[in-house]
Design a protein around this motif. Structure first.
Motif, PDB file in Angstrom:
ATOM      1  N   GLU A 192       0.930  -1.204   0.107  1.00 48.68           N
ATOM      2  CA  GLU A 192      -0.109  -0.102  -0.254  1.00 48.68           C
ATOM      3  C   GLU A 192       0.698   1.174  -0.132  1.00 48.68           C
ATOM      4  OE1 GLU A 192      -2.451  -0.149   3.127  1.00 48.68           O
ATOM      5  OE2 GLU A 192      -3.935  -1.803   2.864  1.00 48.68           O
ATOM      6  N   LEU A 193       1.558   1.043   0.737  1.00 47.69           N
ATOM      7  CA  LEU A 193       2.951   2.226   0.821  1.00 47.69           C
ATOM      8  C   LEU A 193       3.731   2.638  -1.044  1.00 47.69           C
ATOM      9  CD1 LEU A 193       4.508   2.273   4.023  1.00 47.69           C
ATOM     10  CD2 LEU A 193       2.951   3.758   3.213  1.00 47.69           C
ATOM     11  N   GLY A 194       3.545   1.145  -1.005  1.00 44.81           N
ATOM     12  CA  GLY A 194       4.451   1.771  -2.827  1.00 44.81           C
ATOM     13  C   GLY A 194       3.285   1.952  -3.493  1.00 44.81           C
ATOM     14  N   GLY A 195       2.235   1.722  -3.624  1.00 42.29           N
ATOM     15  CA  GLY A 195       0.892   2.645  -4.184  1.00 42.29           C
ATOM     16  C   GLY A 195       0.908   3.358  -4.120  1.00 42.29           C
ATOM     17  N   LEU A 196       0.546   4.219  -2.785  1.00 42.75           N
ATOM     18  CA  LEU A 196       0.965   6.001  -2.794  1.00 42.75           C
ATOM     19  C   LEU A 196       1.831   6.381  -2.595  1.00 42.75           C
ATOM     20  CD1 LEU A 196      -0.200   5.726   1.169  1.00 42.75           C
ATOM     21  CD2 LEU A 196      -2.030   6.555  -1.338  1.00 42.75           C
ATOM     22  N   ALA A 197       3.238   5.685  -2.714  1.00 45.72           N
ATOM     23  CA  ALA A 197       4.358   6.650  -3.440  1.00 45.72           C
ATOM     24  C   ALA A 197       4.208   6.646  -5.195  1.00 45.72           C
ATOM     25  CB  ALA A 197       5.743   5.595  -3.198  1.00 45.72           C
ATOM     26  N   ARG A 198       3.606   5.862  -5.180  1.00 49.16           N
ATOM     27  CA  ARG A 198       3.952   5.669  -6.741  1.00 49.16           C
ATOM     28  C   ARG A 198       2.558   6.950  -7.520  1.00 49.16           C
ATOM     29  NH1 ARG A 198       5.181  -0.072  -6.553  1.00 49.16           N
ATOM     30  NH2 ARG A 198       3.057  -0.301  -6.038  1.00 49.16           N
ATOM     31  N   MET A 199       1.725   7.020  -6.952  1.00 45.69           N
ATOM     32  CA  MET A 199       0.738   7.865  -7.060  1.00 45.69           C
ATOM     33  C   MET A 199       1.044   9.330  -7.068  1.00 45.69           C
ATOM     34  SD  MET A 199      -2.838   8.153  -5.625  1.00 45.69           S
ATOM     35  CE  MET A 199      -2.540   9.174  -3.984  1.00 45.69           C
ATOM     36  N   PHE A 200       1.830   9.675  -6.134  1.00 48.30           N
ATOM     37  CA  PHE A 200       2.338  10.776  -5.842  1.00 48.30           C
ATOM     38  C   PHE A 200       3.390  11.566  -6.472  1.00 48.30           C
ATOM     39  CE2 PHE A 200       1.488   9.760  -1.156  1.00 48.30           C
ATOM     40  CZ  PHE A 200      -0.217  11.480  -1.497  1.00 48.30           C
ATOM     41  N   ALA A 201       4.530  10.077  -7.034  1.00 49.66           N
ATOM     42  CA  ALA A 201       5.204  10.705  -7.853  1.00 49.66           C
ATOM     43  C   ALA A 201       4.502  11.082  -9.172  1.00 49.66           C
ATOM     44  CB  ALA A 201       6.178   9.298  -8.168  1.00 49.66           C
ATOM     45  N   VAL A 202       3.187  10.122  -9.407  1.00 49.83           N
ATOM     46  CA  VAL A 202       3.347  10.143 -10.663  1.00 49.83           C
ATOM     47  C   VAL A 202       2.366  11.992 -11.085  1.00 49.83           C
ATOM     48  CG1 VAL A 202       1.251   9.908 -12.706  1.00 49.83           C
ATOM     49  CG2 VAL A 202       2.668   7.861 -11.639  1.00 49.83           C
ATOM     50  N   LEU A 203       1.791  12.318  -9.504  1.00 52.26           N
ATOM     51  CA  LEU A 203       1.128  13.331  -9.733  1.00 52.26           C
ATOM     52  C   LEU A 203       1.990  14.314  -9.660  1.00 52.26           C
ATOM     53  CD1 LEU A 203      -0.969  13.311  -6.484  1.00 52.26           C
ATOM     54  CD2 LEU A 203      -1.572  13.519  -9.467  1.00 52.26           C
ATOM     55  N   LEU A 204       3.632  14.107  -8.791  1.00 45.47           N
ATOM     56  CA  LEU A 204       4.430  14.864  -9.520  1.00 45.47           C
ATOM     57  C   LEU A 204       4.435  14.993 -10.816  1.00 45.47           C
ATOM     58  CD1 LEU A 204       6.327  16.831  -7.486  1.00 45.47           C
ATOM     59  CD2 LEU A 204       8.553  14.954  -7.303  1.00 45.47           C
ATOM     60  N   LEU A 205       5.089  14.065 -11.273  1.00 44.84           N
ATOM     61  CA  LEU A 205       5.447  14.238 -12.978  1.00 44.84           C
ATOM     62  C   LEU A 205       4.586  15.566 -13.416  1.00 44.84           C
ATOM     63  CD1 LEU A 205       7.158  11.015 -13.113  1.00 44.84           C
ATOM     64  CD2 LEU A 205       8.408  12.839 -13.236  1.00 44.84           C
ATOM     65  N   ILE A 206       3.245  14.667 -13.931  1.00 49.51           N
ATOM     66  CA  ILE A 206       2.173  15.513 -14.348  1.00 49.51           C
ATOM     67  C   ILE A 206       2.463  16.988 -14.184  1.00 49.51           C
ATOM     68  CG2 ILE A 206      -0.024  15.613 -14.447  1.00 49.51           C
ATOM     69  CD1 ILE A 206      -0.401  13.006 -13.314  1.00 49.51           C
ATOM     70  N   GLU A 207       2.947  17.525 -12.275  1.00 49.01           N
ATOM     71  CA  GLU A 207       2.352  19.274 -12.472  1.00 49.01           C
ATOM     72  C   GLU A 207       4.053  19.978 -12.429  1.00 49.01           C
ATOM     73  OE1 GLU A 207       1.935  22.816 -10.462  1.00 49.01           O
ATOM     74  OE2 GLU A 207       0.618  20.862 -10.779  1.00 49.01           O
ATOM     75  N   VAL A 208       5.474  18.931 -13.127  1.00 45.12           N
ATOM     76  CA  VAL A 208       6.169  19.273 -12.985  1.00 45.12           C
ATOM     77  C   VAL A 208       5.307  19.907 -14.647  1.00 45.12           C
ATOM     78  CG1 VAL A 208       8.782  19.410 -13.643  1.00 45.12           C
ATOM     79  CG2 VAL A 208       7.698  18.061 -11.337  1.00 45.12           C
ATOM     80  N   ALA A 209       5.193  18.393 -15.849  1.00 43.14           N
ATOM     81  CA  ALA A 209       4.931  18.930 -16.859  1.00 43.14           C
ATOM     82  C   ALA A 209       4.744  19.850 -17.166  1.00 43.14           C
ATOM     83  CB  ALA A 209       4.452  17.339 -17.799  1.00 43.14           C
ATOM     84  N   SER A 210       3.904  20.095 -16.331  1.00 41.67           N
ATOM     85  CA  SER A 210       3.080  21.512 -16.640  1.00 41.67           C
ATOM     86  C   SER A 210       3.321  22.360 -16.776  1.00 41.67           C
ATOM     87  CB  SER A 210       1.486  21.050 -15.677  1.00 41.67           C
ATOM     88  OG  SER A 210       1.789  21.614 -14.896  1.00 41.67           O
ATOM     89  N   LEU A 211       3.934  22.904 -15.437  1.00 47.00           N
ATOM     90  CA  LEU A 211       4.379  23.575 -15.560  1.00 47.00           C
ATOM     91  C   LEU A 211       5.542  23.592 -16.884  1.00 47.00           C
ATOM     92  CD1 LEU A 211       5.934  23.409 -11.544  1.00 47.00           C
ATOM     93  CD2 LEU A 211       4.207  24.946 -12.331  1.00 47.00           C
ATOM     94  N   VAL A 212       6.553  23.132 -16.826  1.00 50.45           N
ATOM     95  CA  VAL A 212       6.867  23.425 -18.103  1.00 50.45           C
ATOM     96  C   VAL A 212       6.146  23.583 -19.415  1.00 50.45           C
ATOM     97  CG1 VAL A 212       8.332  21.690 -19.883  1.00 50.45           C
ATOM     98  CG2 VAL A 212       8.991  21.708 -17.145  1.00 50.45           C
ATOM     99  N   GLY A 213       5.060  23.023 -19.429  1.00 50.49           N
ATOM    100  CA  GLY A 213       3.939  23.646 -20.565  1.00 50.49           C
ATOM    101  C   GLY A 213       3.873  24.988 -20.483  1.00 50.49           C
ATOM    102  N   ASN A 214       3.264  25.015 -19.433  1.00 52.71           N
ATOM    103  CA  ASN A 214       2.773  26.722 -18.961  1.00 52.71           C
ATOM    104  C   ASN A 214       3.540  28.035 -19.135  1.00 52.71           C
ATOM    105  OD1 ASN A 214       0.111  25.713 -19.292  1.00 52.71           O
ATOM    106  ND2 ASN A 214       0.329  25.425 -16.673  1.00 52.71           N
ATOM    107  N   TYR A 215       5.160  27.450 -18.588  1.00 54.24           N
ATOM    108  CA  TYR A 215       5.668  28.819 -18.736  1.00 54.24           C
ATOM    109  C   TYR A 215       7.501  28.689 -19.192  1.00 54.24           C
ATOM    110  CZ  TYR A 215       2.492  29.569 -15.233  1.00 54.24           C
ATOM    111  OH  TYR A 215       1.459  29.535 -14.673  1.00 54.24           O
ATOM    112  N   TYR A 216       7.293  27.636 -20.457  1.00 54.91           N
ATOM    113  CA  TYR A 216       8.680  28.063 -20.836  1.00 54.91           C
ATOM    114  C   TYR A 216       8.112  27.043 -22.688  1.00 54.91           C
ATOM    115  CZ  TYR A 216      11.336  27.127 -16.987  1.00 54.91           C
ATOM    116  OH  TYR A 216      12.175  27.111 -15.500  1.00 54.91           O
TER     117      TYR A 216
END
Length: 265
Positions: A241-265
């Motif tokens: 379960e902890l591994g699943g949570l870590a993977r979910m947060f990692a994916v959300l972080l990657l999505i957020e970083v990608a959106s920042l790159v798409g919006n401001y670079y």
């Protein structure tokens, strides 16, 4: 007596790599299966529609008022902080645009995804794992049913719907509260506000915003369910379960970083 040798560092590395690859492979496979089933007309028979409607109601309606109130309060507080700070530096002309960019484009979709994960999809994954451990999936298969179609699909679809609904409604609430926080209860600032809104939400930014919301909703709906559909292997249930949570947060972080790159670079 023979002693059990502890695994060496390369053995632990390959075991961790195998678990990592297996977990992500299951997520990708279940995601592909869920997308195919969501687009298949055969998944929407009378019984399936009732299950889906019930799950959508349970995952969306109870949390909608609380999150809307939270979004309104957050919007008022953040608007006030940004406006007062901008006035002190003589940058009041940029204050409202900054609020819209930070609040609507970045904070609200991410907060909605985390809220749905904590209130709906993670508890739903725990309940799904309990059903599997009690033999419910085997009973469905023995009766000719498909656990993925009957148990996983409604939860994934309901989680995605709840995330998108909360994000969309809260963005509207945030826009209204930001306007009220700056202009008050009058329409004098409406023309300038709409021009600023159109400037911020250009076609490219709107596309990135839509993709970010859709991918975040898919991540929080699918990843907690993926670990619940399979045995944890040589790891404990808590580690899984902890591994699943870590993977979910990692994916959300990657999505957020990608959106920042798409919006401001």
């Amino acid at each position: 007596m023979s002693r059990v040798l502890a695994p060496t560092l390369p053995d632990r590395f390959w075991r961790a790599l195998r678990r990592w690859a297996l977990a992500w492979g299951r997520i990708v496979y279940l995601g592909a299966v869920a997308m195919v089933l969501l687009l298949s007309p055969s998944s929407y028979g009378p019984a399936a529609r009732r299950r889906l409607a019930r799950q959508v109601y349970l995952d969306t309606v109870p949390i909608l008022p609380g999150f809307t109130l939270l979004a309104a309060l957050l919007s008022l507080v953040l608007t006030r902080i940004v406006v007062v700070t901008a006035l002190s530096y003589g940058l009041s002309v940029y204050a409202l645009e900054m609020v819209i960019r930070v609040l609507v484009l970045e904070l609200i979709p991410l907060t909605a995804a985390l809220f749905v994960a904590m209130r709906c999809t993670i508890p739903g994954g725990v309940r799904l794992a309990a059903l599997r451990q009690r033999g419910h999936f085997d009973a469905l298969r023995s009766q000719g049913g498909d656990p993925v179609r009957m148990e996983l699909l409604p939860r994934v679809a309901a989680g995605m719907f709840a995330c998108v609904t909360l994000a969309a409604l809260s963005c509207v609430v945030a826009l209204v509260m930001a306007y009220l926080g700056v202009y008050g209860f009058n329409l004098a600032g409406l023309p300038g506000y709409t021009r600023m809104f159109g400037h911020v939400f250009s076609p490219a930014v709107t596309l990135v915003f839509g993709l970010k919301t859709a991918l975040s909703s898919l991540a929080v709906a699918l990843i907690p369910m993926a670990s619940a559909m399979h045995d944890s292997g040589d790891t404990s249930a808590l580690d899984s379960e902890l591994g699943g949570l870590a993977r979910m947060f990692a994916v959300l972080l990657l999505i957020e970083v990608a959106s920042l790159v798409g919006n401001y670079y």
